[in-house]
Design a protein around this motif. Structure first.
Motif, PDB file in Angstrom:
ATOM      1  N   LEU A 150       0.876  -1.403   0.025  1.00 54.61           N
ATOM      2  CA  LEU A 150       0.298   0.254  -0.528  1.00 54.61           C
ATOM      3  C   LEU A 150       0.692   1.231   0.144  1.00 54.61           C
ATOM      4  O   LEU A 150       0.833   1.991  -0.885  1.00 54.61           O
ATOM      5  N   LEU A 151       2.023   1.579   1.060  1.00 57.33           N
ATOM      6  CA  LEU A 151       3.134   2.145   1.196  1.00 57.33           C
ATOM      7  C   LEU A 151       3.045   2.382  -0.531  1.00 57.33           C
ATOM      8  O   LEU A 151       3.704   4.042  -0.739  1.00 57.33           O
ATOM      9  N   LYS A 152       3.920   1.523  -1.517  1.00 53.77           N
ATOM     10  CA  LYS A 152       4.771   1.511  -2.739  1.00 53.77           C
ATOM     11  C   LYS A 152       3.608   2.253  -3.145  1.00 53.77           C
ATOM     12  O   LYS A 152       4.679   3.057  -4.402  1.00 53.77           O
ATOM     13  N   ALA A 153       2.715   1.276  -3.129  1.00 52.03           N
ATOM     14  CA  ALA A 153       1.660   1.978  -4.611  1.00 52.03           C
ATOM     15  C   ALA A 153       0.996   3.204  -4.329  1.00 52.03           C
ATOM     16  O   ALA A 153       0.902   3.948  -5.459  1.00 52.03           O
ATOM     17  N   ALA A 154       0.538   3.408  -2.764  1.00 51.91           N
ATOM     18  CA  ALA A 154       0.806   5.558  -3.335  1.00 51.91           C
ATOM     19  C   ALA A 154       0.992   6.513  -2.625  1.00 51.91           C
ATOM     20  O   ALA A 154       1.157   6.785  -1.561  1.00 51.91           O
TER      21      ALA A 154
ATOM     22  N   ILE B 209       0.694  10.047  -0.434  1.00 47.50           N
ATOM     23  CA  ILE B 209      -0.444  10.508   0.794  1.00 47.50           C
ATOM     24  C   ILE B 209      -0.140   9.667   1.667  1.00 47.50           C
ATOM     25  O   ILE B 209       1.477   9.128   2.276  1.00 47.50           O
ATOM     26  N   ALA B 210       0.007  11.074   2.164  1.00 47.89           N
ATOM     27  CA  ALA B 210       0.533  10.855   3.755  1.00 47.89           C
ATOM     28  C   ALA B 210      -0.257  10.032   4.816  1.00 47.89           C
ATOM     29  O   ALA B 210      -1.259   9.775   4.043  1.00 47.89           O
TER      30      ALA B 210
ATOM     31  N   ILE C 286       1.615  11.524   8.719  1.00 51.62           N
ATOM     32  CA  ILE C 286       3.049  11.994   7.958  1.00 51.62           C
ATOM     33  C   ILE C 286       2.935  11.983   6.679  1.00 51.62           C
ATOM     34  O   ILE C 286       2.934  11.194   6.077  1.00 51.62           O
ATOM     35  N   PRO C 287       4.497  13.048   6.722  1.00 52.51           N
ATOM     36  CA  PRO C 287       4.843  13.549   5.319  1.00 52.51           C
ATOM     37  C   PRO C 287       5.309  11.966   4.559  1.00 52.51           C
ATOM     38  O   PRO C 287       5.929  11.609   5.825  1.00 52.51           O
ATOM     39  N   ARG C 288       5.054  12.103   3.614  1.00 52.55           N
ATOM     40  CA  ARG C 288       6.255  10.822   2.241  1.00 52.55           C
ATOM     41  C   ARG C 288       7.242  11.435   1.426  1.00 52.55           C
ATOM     42  O   ARG C 288       7.000  13.026   1.781  1.00 52.55           O
ATOM     43  N   SER C 289       8.478  10.736   1.487  1.00 51.12           N
ATOM     44  CA  SER C 289       9.569  11.559   0.410  1.00 51.12           C
ATOM     45  C   SER C 289       9.704  10.442  -0.277  1.00 51.12           C
ATOM     46  O   SER C 289       9.611   9.767   0.238  1.00 51.12           O
ATOM     47  N   GLN C 290      10.396  11.263  -1.273  1.00 48.84           N
ATOM     48  CA  GLN C 290      10.851  10.231  -2.467  1.00 48.84           C
ATOM     49  C   GLN C 290      11.923   9.062  -1.868  1.00 48.84           C
ATOM     50  O   GLN C 290      11.689   7.475  -2.409  1.00 48.84           O
ATOM     51  N   ASP C 291      12.452   9.317  -0.876  1.00 46.62           N
ATOM     52  CA  ASP C 291      13.544   8.916  -0.286  1.00 46.62           C
ATOM     53  C   ASP C 291      13.240   7.411   0.764  1.00 46.62           C
ATOM     54  O   ASP C 291      13.865   6.920   1.729  1.00 46.62           O
ATOM     55  N   GLU C 292      12.241   7.379   1.516  1.00 47.58           N
ATOM     56  CA  GLU C 292      11.743   7.427   2.175  1.00 47.58           C
ATOM     57  C   GLU C 292      12.217   5.808   2.761  1.00 47.58           C
ATOM     58  O   GLU C 292      11.870   4.494   1.712  1.00 47.58           O
ATOM     59  N   ASP C 293      12.314   4.969   3.959  1.00 44.36           N
ATOM     60  CA  ASP C 293      12.932   3.682   4.081  1.00 44.36           C
ATOM     61  C   ASP C 293      10.931   3.480   4.972  1.00 44.36           C
ATOM     62  O   ASP C 293      10.255   3.541   6.040  1.00 44.36           O
ATOM     63  N   ARG C 294      10.321   2.742   3.526  1.00 41.09           N
ATOM     64  CA  ARG C 294       8.851   2.237   4.411  1.00 41.09           C
ATOM     65  C   ARG C 294       8.492   1.007   5.184  1.00 41.09           C
ATOM     66  O   ARG C 294       7.740   1.418   5.693  1.00 41.09           O
ATOM     67  N   GLY C 295       9.536   0.647   5.284  1.00 39.74           N
ATOM     68  CA  GLY C 295       9.601  -0.475   6.328  1.00 39.74           C
ATOM     69  C   GLY C 295       9.978   0.364   8.193  1.00 39.74           C
ATOM     70  O   GLY C 295       9.306   0.279   8.877  1.00 39.74           O
ATOM     71  N   ALA C 296      10.957   1.526   7.612  1.00 38.93           N
ATOM     72  CA  ALA C 296      10.770   2.025   9.124  1.00 38.93           C
ATOM     73  C   ALA C 296       9.605   3.081   9.710  1.00 38.93           C
ATOM     74  O   ALA C 296       9.108   2.736  10.767  1.00 38.93           O
TER      75      ALA C 296
END
Length: 257
Positions: free
Chosen positions: A177-181, A184-185, A219-229
């Motif tokens: 879900l995080l990867k597909a969107a 979205i915060a 929580i805002p998103r970023s291009q280089d985020e660690d989705r697991g974290a």
């Protein structure tokens, strides 16, 4: 005596609950004729009504809501899972964010209002025994949320937590879900007390349950985020809210307030 009291208030609640499901099943079908948005408003009204019906059982509420939550804004809502009542609770509190849900396919049949909403309301119906199908359905739901400005709710525990204990967070679905969107915060949500409502499968509903809901800052998103974290961060925020609430409730009870 307590058990008798619970039943005295549960009977009118169950009658009201059933009537709401039947009435809103019809209302949804009519609203759907005018498009998805009118249907979403009717579903939201159903969820608000189901939550308010709990007043018949003396349910009390404490809601801590971030002031940064905005109406008509899509969010990825990551919540713990204590009971079937989590869905209308989140739906009522995020009424104007039009939340969509991830549900097992078996619930999309034979239940007035609920099944119709799951089938026609843009939700993801998954087969828990088919991870590939589940991931695909979640990704499709995320794409729809991005396109229509709707929100998505996911409970990484996957199943209801017994006795309100925060369970293990499964990662496959939430990470998909995080990867597909990615734009979205994320909003972490903690619910406590809902497990007590259904500890007897509504037969009866215990009277006077104290419900607690915490809605964190987006929580805002970023291009280089660690989705697991990010997922781990949400779990720790939910755990902290749960612990803080229970400690405060215990102190409240000790003082006899």
């Amino acid at each position: 005596m307590k058990h008798l009291r619970d039943w005295l208030f549960t009977i009118p609640f169950l009658l009201t609950f059933g009537l709401l499901l039947v009435v809103f099943d019809i209302a949804q079908r009519v609203a759907r004729l005018f498009g998805p948005r009118p249907h979403e408003y009717v579903v939201g009204a159903l969820q608000v009504s189901l939550v308010r019906a709990l007043a018949l059982c003396g349910t009390r509420w404490q809601v801590q809501r971030s002031p940064h939550i905005r109406p008509y804004t899509p969010y990825l809502i990551i919540a713990n899972h204590q009971s079937m009542y989590d869905v209308p609770i989140i739906g009522a509190l995020f009424f104007t964010n039009f939340p969509k849900y991830i549900s097992k396919k078996s619930l999309a049949r034979w239940i007035p209002s609920i099944s119709y909403s799951l089938r026609r309301g843009g939700n993801a119906l998954i087969d828990r025994d088919d991870p590939a199908q589940a991931v695909s359905a979640i990704q499709e739901l995320a794409a729809q949320a991005c396109a229509r400005g709707a929100s998505v709710v996911i409970s990484p525990e996957g199943t209801r937590a017994r006795h309100g204990v925060l369970g293990k967070f499964h990662r496959l679905g939430p990470l998909a879900l995080l990867k597909a969107a990615p734009d979205i915060a994320v909003v972490p949500v903690c619910i406590d007390g809902a497990w007590r409502l259904s500890q007897y499968n509504l037969m009866p509903v215990p009277f006077g349950i104290r419900m607690y809901v915490w809605i964190g800052d987006p929580i805002p998103r970023s291009q280089d985020e660690d989705r697991g974290a990010l997922l781990t961060q949400c779990k720790e925020l939910i755990r902290a809210a749960l612990d803080n609430h229970r400690q405060a409730a215990q102190l409240h009870d000790q003082r006899g307030e």
